[in-house]
Design a protein around this motif. Structure first.
Motif, mmCIF file in Angstrom:
data_model
loop_
_atom_site.group_PDB
_atom_site.id
_atom_site.type_symbol
_atom_site.label_atom_id
_atom_site.label_comp_id
_atom_site.label_asym_id
_atom_site.label_seq_id
_atom_site.Cartn_x
_atom_site.Cartn_y
_atom_site.Cartn_z
ATOM 1 N N VAL A 1 27.634 58.005 47.903
ATOM 2 C CA VAL A 1 27.882 57.338 49.184
ATOM 3 C C VAL A 1 29.388 57.156 49.407
ATOM 4 N N PRO B 1 27.791 51.965 54.580
ATOM 5 C CA PRO B 1 26.880 52.599 53.611
ATOM 6 C C PRO B 1 26.994 51.973 52.225
ATOM 7 N N THR C 1 20.625 54.028 53.707
ATOM 8 C CA THR C 1 22.020 54.505 53.689
ATOM 9 C C THR C 1 22.274 55.628 54.685
ATOM 10 N N CYS D 1 25.184 48.750 52.210
ATOM 11 C CA CYS D 1 23.732 49.011 52.188
ATOM 12 C C CYS D 1 23.253 49.204 50.747
#
Ligand SMILES: C/C=C(\C)C(=O)SCCNC(=O)CCNC(=O)[C@H](O)C(C)(C)COP(=O)(O)OP(=O)(O)OC[C@H]1O[C@@H](n2cnc3c(N)ncnc32)[C@H](O)[C@@H]1OP(=O)(O)O
Length: 663
Positions: free
Chosen positions: A163, A173, A96, A176
């Motif tokens: 995130v 992100p 990330t 991910c």
């Protein structure tokens, strides 16, 4: 070294064999395959190594999965193999953030099996011979169960929340995290399918295109040029061993720290005894905290403090960081010119004053440039290197190189009021104030800008930097107060619309966070938690009533278009004037200096994404509605680009060149 896929190929046909089947074939091989990692193994390079049965790295090697920084995820099995190899928490961290890790850290994670200081390939060959007859079943990462902590659901929830908060609207992100969650919860083949679906969405997204553009833009700014034709590759910098900083306020302190941390000897000068003592303490604290974080010794001995400007006599380069007051700066430059050796570069950290006027105070105006740092100067990556009409390529090259050595992304720009960054900020701030006059609230404007991806909306940002800073500048420019002798109306200056809202707040002592009141209210002076302020809302109602302004409903689109397009229009003017060499320079300045969301590429790339014809059409619409606001009048270059069929951003320089040659 393998830095992964060729990013330039992402827009079209990729060359070479398809990566996923190749990695599967390697992993399925009946003979042991040992990856020898030297230099750097990133992205596809590391994914390939993860398909191997063993990994040997040189001690100086670095590895990582930086796809997220390009708007992608590790889509050749990396998101499925890495958590199986090193566990979910560590894999989430690497995937990330996209951060690179050293060989030592990789060994700690279990990402590599061995590190060596010798020839990695020789060591890997010997290693392969040693393990040649060992069974491989336990070496195929895709067959591993995914190592999950017991509270894995909680972990994913927490990581997803963090995130989302930090991504500021970036989708990679989040994808991910979803891909790693698939590794943790699904069999390998199904996880691979999920990875493929997520990657397909990302690959064609505008965000990936923006981030890939930005990757190259960041590198392009190093290849600077000046309108005179001087360029990065024909202008040699002169080495700087010893530097000086004059004025140890917030900026001067940060600059001193940045220089000392990079290993430069610094003479730090502050004429007031009390301020010198305070600065010394603050600088030592910053150096100690920074050193602790990086696990090194603080560079305290790199700095010599003094109150006398004579102490800079033998330095190679001076950075002046006194108050933003032209008369004071001129005096300092006169003194520096008298005191320093003739070859010393004299630089100013002004955020927008005329570099040429400062150069004129010195014996060697060709050695004068602006070095505009951004607060906090030891943290913020951006440095505008400002050349005036007399600045030599030598001075620009030296300042650019110094910037690089202290870890900055340096952008060479021409000399004009506000340079690039602050010049473009002016219409943006102005529109935000006009929107308040017309019916919006600071909270709404900020919310729209923060949803777009700015770290802070314009009003929260003003409260943080202090409203008094701009007020002083406007007073010095004769703007802040209506002039009773000329009968200048409150909301008009030289025939142009003007909003005195910021001035009125300052008159009430509302300077933002530092006074506990500004566009928002705070629990106490210095507090950072902004709360809507009913006083401000009543103040706006009264203000509108006093000026017979009828509040209308302002929507999300109007806030974004007026704030961003007026700023973009100024960006086109800057290109037209030759203050920035290309759109990449502007975009890099905005991402690194003004928290423009990187996944939108920067203001000029964003304009290209929206469509230049649309930007033009909306500016025309708003200019018609507000003919007393010149910043809304579409500029010549924008019209010209649209008339040329809105070429891709990489081709703008050709149009710019034509427009400039016609001026
Ligand atoms: C699907 C996706 C898959 C399979 C992937 O692999 S995605 C790609 C993942 N890789 C990366 O994101 C790595 C990108 N590169 C870097 O981070 C850095 O370049 C580096 C750490 C590898 C080296 O840094 P440095 O020594 O400072 O050098 P530069 O960054 O200046 O780079 C030198 C020139 O090489 C060009 N470059 C580097 N990597 C790539 C790449 N992956 N694709 C295309 N071009 C790349 C870079 O632009 C520089 O070019 P010039 O500016 O000199 O023209």
């Amino acid at each position: 070294m393998h830095s992964g896929a060729d990013i330039k190929e992402f827009g079209g046909q990729m060359s070479g064999p398809p990566l996923i089947p190749m990695i599967h074939a390697i992993e399925a091989a009946s003979k042991p395959v040992v990856a020898a990692i030297e230099g750097i193994a990133l992205g596809g390079g590391l994914e390939l190594a993860l398909g191997c049965h063993y990994r040997i790295a040189h001690s100086k090697a670095r590895v990582g999965l930086p796809e997220v920084t390009l708007g992608l995820l590790p889509g050749a099995g990396g998101s499925q193999r890495l958590p199986r190899l090193i566990g979910v928490p560590a894999a989430l961290d690497l995937i990330t953030t996209g951060r690179h890790v050293t060989a030592a850290e990789a060994l700690k994670f279990g990402l590599v099996d061995q590190i060596t200081d010798h020839n990695t390939v020789n060591v890997a060959v010997k290693f392969a011979q040693r393990v040649a007859d060992q069974p491989l079943d336990a070496r195929r990462i895709s067959t591993y169960p995914c190592l999950c902590p017991s509270d894995v659901a909680v972990l994913f929830e927490e990581v997803m929340q963090r995130v989302r908060r930090t991504a500021r609207g970036a989708i990679a992100p989040i994808a991910c995290v979803q891909a790693v969650r698939a590794a943790a919860t699904l069999p390998y083949n199904q996880g691979m399918e999920r990875e493929r679906e997520l990657m397909a969405t990302l690959f064609t997204s505008g965000q990936a295109r923006a981030l890939q553009y930005f990757f190259f833009a960041q590198r392009a700014v190093g290849r600077w040029s000046m309108p005179s034709g001087a360029r990065w590759d024909t202008s040699k910098p002169r080495p700087v061993h010893k530097a000086a900083v004059i004025g140890l306020g917030t900026m001067g302190r940060g600059i001193t720290v940045a220089l000392a941390q990079a290993g430069f000897s610094v003479v730090a000068v502050e004429t007031q005894e009390k301020q010198l003592m305070e600065a010394k303490q603050a600088i030592s604290g910053m150096l100690e905290r920074g050193a602790k974080r990086r696990g090194v010794a603080p560079a305290l001995d790199k700095i010599n403090y003094g109150r006398n400007i004579q102490s800079v006599a033998d330095v190679d380069l001076v950075i002046e960081a006194v108050f933003e007051d032209m008369a004071l700066k001129k005096k300092v430059f006169q003194q520096l010119s008298a005191v320093c050796k003739p070859s010393t570069f004299l630089c100013s950290n002004t955020s927008g004053l005329d570099i040429d006027q400062l150069a004129c105070q010195t014996r060697n105006p060709e050695l004068v440039v602006g070095m505009h740092f951004f607060a906090p100067a030891h943290v913020m990556k951006l440095l505008e290197v400002v050349y005036g009409p007399k600045s030599s390529p030598l001075a620009v090259a030296t300042a650019m190189q110094l910037g690089k050595k202290i870890g900055k992304v340096s952008v060479a720009v021409g000399n004009c009021r506000g340079f690039v960054g602050n010049r473009m900020l002016k219409p943006y701030l102005e529109q935000a104030l006009f929107l308040l006059e017309e019916g919006a609230t600071p909270e709404f404007v900020d919310q729209v800008l923060e949803e777009f991806g700015f770290a802070m909306g314009v009003f929260r940002m003003s409260d943080l930097s202090g409203l008094d800073v701009g007020w002083k500048v406007r007073m010095a420019d004769g703007l802040a107060m209506p002039d009773p002798t000329t009968g200048q109306p409150t909301r008009l200056r030289q025939g142009r619309r003007y909003s005195p809202l910021g001035d009125l707040l300052c008159e009430q002592g509302r300077f933002g966070q530092k006074t506990g009141r500004g566009w928002y209210q705070y629990d106490k002076p210095g507090s950072q938690v902004a709360k809507p302020d009913p006083w401000l809302h009543s103040f706006l109602d009264e203000y509108r009533a006093r000026h017979a302004l009828v509040a209308h409903r302002i929507d999300h689109q109007e806030v974004l278009e007026r704030c961003l397009y007026s700023m973009i229009n100024e960006g086109f003017r800057i290109l037209e004037d030759g203050i920035a060499a290309g759109p990449e320079d502007i975009d890099v300045i905005y991402v690194f200096g003004y928290s423009w969301p990187r996944h939108h590429g920067g203001p000029m790339f964003y304009a290209a994404t929206v469509g230049l014809n649309k930007v033009l059409e909306r500016l025309e619409h708003y200019y018609q509605a507000h003919p007393d606001v010149p910043s809304l009048q579409p500029c010549h270059l924008l019209r010209k680009l649209v008339a040329s069929g809105s070429p891709p951003i990489q081709k703008w320089r050709e149009v710019i060149k034509k427009v400039r040659s016609q001026l």
